[in-house]
Design a protein around this motif. Structure first.
Motif, PDB file in Angstrom:
ATOM      1  N   PRO A   1       2.825   5.129  -3.060  1.00 35.25           N
ATOM      2  CA  PRO A   1       3.208   6.273  -2.232  1.00 35.25           C
ATOM      3  C   PRO A   1       4.511   5.989  -1.476  1.00 35.25           C
ATOM      4  N   VAL A   2       5.434   6.922  -1.510  1.00 40.77           N
ATOM      5  CA  VAL A   2       6.733   6.750  -0.857  1.00 40.77           C
ATOM      6  C   VAL A   2       7.019   7.953   0.036  1.00 40.77           C
ATOM      7  N   LEU A   3       7.419   7.637   1.257  1.00 36.68           N
ATOM      8  CA  LEU A   3       7.948   8.626   2.193  1.00 36.68           C
ATOM      9  C   LEU A   3       9.398   8.271   2.459  1.00 36.68           C
ATOM     10  N   ALA A   4      10.314   9.169   2.120  1.00 34.53           N
ATOM     11  CA  ALA A   4      11.729   8.969   2.419  1.00 34.53           C
ATOM     12  C   ALA A   4      12.093   9.792   3.647  1.00 34.53           C
ATOM     13  N   VAL A   5      12.533   9.113   4.704  1.00 33.87           N
ATOM     14  CA  VAL A   5      13.056   9.778   5.895  1.00 33.87           C
ATOM     15  C   VAL A   5      14.512   9.343   6.000  1.00 33.87           C
ATOM     16  N   TRP A   6      15.413  10.260   5.801  1.00 30.07           N
ATOM     17  CA  TRP A   6      16.803   9.918   5.489  1.00 30.07           C
ATOM     18  C   TRP A   6      17.757  10.656   6.399  1.00 30.07           C
ATOM     19  N   GLY A   7      18.692   9.923   6.988  1.00 26.98           N
ATOM     20  CA  GLY A   7      19.785  10.571   7.698  1.00 26.98           C
ATOM     21  C   GLY A   7      20.715  11.223   6.679  1.00 26.98           C
ATOM     22  N   ARG A   8      20.721  12.528   6.628  1.00 29.17           N
ATOM     23  CA  ARG A   8      21.425  13.212   5.547  1.00 29.17           C
ATOM     24  C   ARG A   8      22.943  13.113   5.664  1.00 29.17           C
ATOM     25  N   ASN A   9      23.441  12.685   6.816  1.00 27.30           N
ATOM     26  CA  ASN A   9      24.885  12.562   7.003  1.00 27.30           C
ATOM     27  C   ASN A   9      25.379  11.138   6.805  1.00 27.30           C
ATOM     28  N   ASP A  10      24.522  10.266   6.281  1.00 30.91           N
ATOM     29  CA  ASP A  10      24.882   8.875   6.021  1.00 30.91           C
ATOM     30  C   ASP A  10      25.971   8.817   4.962  1.00 30.91           C
TER      31      ASP A  10
ATOM     32  N   ILE B   1      27.056   5.923   3.787  1.00 36.34           N
ATOM     33  CA  ILE B   1      26.862   4.664   3.060  1.00 36.34           C
ATOM     34  C   ILE B   1      25.861   4.911   1.935  1.00 36.34           C
ATOM     35  N   PHE B   2      24.654   5.349   2.303  1.00 38.24           N
ATOM     36  CA  PHE B   2      23.639   5.739   1.334  1.00 38.24           C
ATOM     37  C   PHE B   2      23.314   7.215   1.567  1.00 38.24           C
ATOM     38  N   GLY B   3      23.817   8.055   0.695  1.00 36.56           N
ATOM     39  CA  GLY B   3      23.710   9.491   0.893  1.00 36.56           C
ATOM     40  C   GLY B   3      22.371  10.066   0.485  1.00 36.56           C
ATOM     41  N   PRO B   4      22.163  11.360   0.766  1.00 35.64           N
ATOM     42  CA  PRO B   4      20.871  12.003   0.504  1.00 35.64           C
ATOM     43  C   PRO B   4      20.472  12.013  -0.960  1.00 35.64           C
ATOM     44  N   ALA B   5      21.438  11.918  -1.882  1.00 32.18           N
ATOM     45  CA  ALA B   5      21.074  11.856  -3.302  1.00 32.18           C
ATOM     46  C   ALA B   5      20.223  10.630  -3.583  1.00 32.18           C
ATOM     47  N   GLY B   6      20.411   9.577  -2.791  1.00 27.61           N
ATOM     48  CA  GLY B   6      19.574   8.384  -2.951  1.00 27.61           C
ATOM     49  C   GLY B   6      18.136   8.628  -2.565  1.00 27.61           C
ATOM     50  N   ALA B   7      17.915   9.495  -1.592  1.00 28.57           N
ATOM     51  CA  ALA B   7      16.547   9.850  -1.212  1.00 28.57           C
ATOM     52  C   ALA B   7      15.897  10.714  -2.273  1.00 28.57           C
ATOM     53  N   LEU B   8      16.635  11.720  -2.750  1.00 29.02           N
ATOM     54  CA  LEU B   8      16.093  12.641  -3.747  1.00 29.02           C
ATOM     55  C   LEU B   8      15.801  11.937  -5.060  1.00 29.02           C
ATOM     56  N   ALA B   9      16.526  10.859  -5.349  1.00 26.88           N
ATOM     57  CA  ALA B   9      16.345  10.155  -6.620  1.00 26.88           C
ATOM     58  C   ALA B   9      14.966   9.536  -6.764  1.00 26.88           C
ATOM     59  N   PHE B  10      14.299   9.237  -5.654  1.00 29.06           N
ATOM     60  CA  PHE B  10      12.953   8.652  -5.743  1.00 29.06           C
ATOM     61  C   PHE B  10      11.998   9.550  -6.519  1.00 29.06           C
ATOM     62  N   THR B  11      12.204  10.865  -6.434  1.00 32.84           N
ATOM     63  CA  THR B  11      11.266  11.790  -7.078  1.00 32.84           C
ATOM     64  C   THR B  11      11.359  11.745  -8.602  1.00 32.84           C
ATOM     65  N   GLY B  12      12.442  11.161  -9.146  1.00 30.90           N
ATOM     66  CA  GLY B  12      12.540  11.026 -10.582  1.00 30.90           C
ATOM     67  C   GLY B  12      11.501  10.073 -11.142  1.00 30.90           C
TER      68      GLY B  12
ATOM     69  N   ALA C   1       0.818  -1.217   0.000  1.00 34.67           N
ATOM     70  CA  ALA C   1       0.000   0.000   0.000  1.00 34.67           C
ATOM     71  C   ALA C   1       0.847   1.260   0.000  1.00 34.67           C
ATOM     72  N   ALA C   2       2.031   1.192   0.589  1.00 33.75           N
ATOM     73  CA  ALA C   2       2.887   2.368   0.714  1.00 33.75           C
ATOM     74  C   ALA C   2       4.267   1.914   1.161  1.00 33.75           C
ATOM     75  N   VAL C   3       5.253   2.792   0.993  1.00 34.51           N
ATOM     76  CA  VAL C   3       6.629   2.493   1.381  1.00 34.51           C
ATOM     77  C   VAL C   3       7.193   3.663   2.173  1.00 34.51           C
ATOM     78  N   VAL C   4       7.777   3.355   3.316  1.00 31.84           N
ATOM     79  CA  VAL C   4       8.614   4.310   4.040  1.00 31.84           C
ATOM     80  C   VAL C   4      10.045   3.811   3.894  1.00 31.84           C
ATOM     81  N   THR C   5      10.902   4.612   3.293  1.00 30.39           N
ATOM     82  CA  THR C   5      12.293   4.220   3.126  1.00 30.39           C
ATOM     83  C   THR C   5      13.172   5.108   3.989  1.00 30.39           C
ATOM     84  N   GLN C   6      13.884   4.468   4.896  1.00 30.34           N
ATOM     85  CA  GLN C   6      14.794   5.196   5.794  1.00 30.34           C
ATOM     86  C   GLN C   6      16.210   4.743   5.477  1.00 30.34           C
ATOM     87  N   ASN C   7      16.887   5.531   4.643  1.00 37.75           N
ATOM     88  CA  ASN C   7      18.217   5.140   4.176  1.00 37.75           C
ATOM     89  C   ASN C   7      18.179   3.740   3.576  1.00 37.75           C
TER      90      ASN C   7
END
Length: 293
Positions: free
Chosen positions: A234-243, A245-256, A125-131
């Protein structure tokens, strides 16, 4: 709902002849959310998130084979691949009786969750992706190269680099790096992680097998992106921006692929829940209320 429904229950199910451990809370009649852990971790990483959601949701958080409290067959007894991890989670969710749920994915939880979504798009139904990465843009510098190098050449030298990542010092770094105030991170988080994934040579061998298999997750990305575009999940990305390993560009990429994806970059690292639990829950509640009914 009585307060007892918020308690976390610690259960086992026999899946494909092995005992798979899972944490469960909330009413089985409530909408379901499945929490898929990363590495170096187990469902223990969700110990505080589970009761924060159980007032409104049926929460399931499994340990994969070879992790945490689940059975830990040796690499000679079990083929440790991400497909195999997904097989066991898929069967566990059937055992529990879940046919519609939201996914919360972090680190390894992402490739496990993407496999579930590709198999059963009607269930998610939905995805929450945290890093929880789905794009090569999320790889920070050469952080993932040791895994890919080991997949190409399983030499002792390449294995030793990966052993460092899951050594006590490496585990502490993964849990505290990028956290503005590391004193808020409970040391039990990384000592429990050590017990979950790296306390014996057999456990380390399991992790090395999965490190070598990680390239299959990258190879899956085009299918995952097509799933995003066609399903509009539906996707909610909640991302530790200082990661790192998987940086914030990975979160922003979902919007593509999902222009309506909600992206939130928070002050924290790879294991964001250890320092930003309240902020994550605050973002999750309206998202789940809208998309998980």
């Amino acid at each position: 709902m009585s307060s007892s429904a918020y308690r976390t229950h610690h259960r086992y199910a026999e899946i494909a002849g092995r005992q798979i451990f899972y944490r469960e809370a909330g009413s089985p009649e409530a909408p379901a959310i499945v929490l898929l852990h990363g590495t170096p971790a187990s469902s223990h990483m969700y110990r505080n998130l589970i009761p924060a959601l159980a007032d409104h949701y049926h929460v399931i958080a499994p340990d994969y084979p070879g992790f945490g409290q689940s059975d830990r067959p040796t690499v000679d007894e079990f083929d440790y691949t991400f497909d195999a991890l997904a097989d066991h989670v898929d069967a566990l969710l059937d055992h529990v009786g879940l046919t519609r749920y939201a996914l919360y994915v972090q680190d390894y939880g992402a490739p496990v969750g993407w496999r579930l979504a590709l198999r059963h798009p009607e269930r998610v139904a939905a995805v929450v992706t945290q890093n929880g990465n789905a794009y090569v843009e999320g790889f920070v510098g050469d952080a993932m190269e040791p895994l890919f190098a080991y997949g190409r050449d399983r030499s002792q030298a390449n294995a030793d680099v990966l052993r460092g990542l899951i050594s006590p010092e490496g585990l502490k770094w993964q849990y505290t790096h990028g956290v503005s105030d590391p004193t808020v991170v409970d040391p039990d988080s990384w000592t429990t992680a050590h017990a979950a994934v790296a306390d014996t040579e057999d456990a380390i061998a399991i992790q090395l097998e999965l490190f070598a298999d990680y390239i299959t997750n990258v190879e899956l990305y085009p299918r995952v992106h097509e799933y995003f575009r066609t399903s509009r999940v539906p996707v909610l990305a909640v991302w530790g921006r200082n990661d790192e390993i998987f940086g914030p560009a990975g979160a922003l990429a979902f919007t593509g692929d999902l222009p309506s994806a909600e992206v939130n970059l928070l002050d924290g690292g790879h294991f964001l829940l250890e320092s930003q639990l309240d902020a994550v829950v605050t973002l999750m509640r309206p998202f789940l209320a809208t998309h998980l009914r």
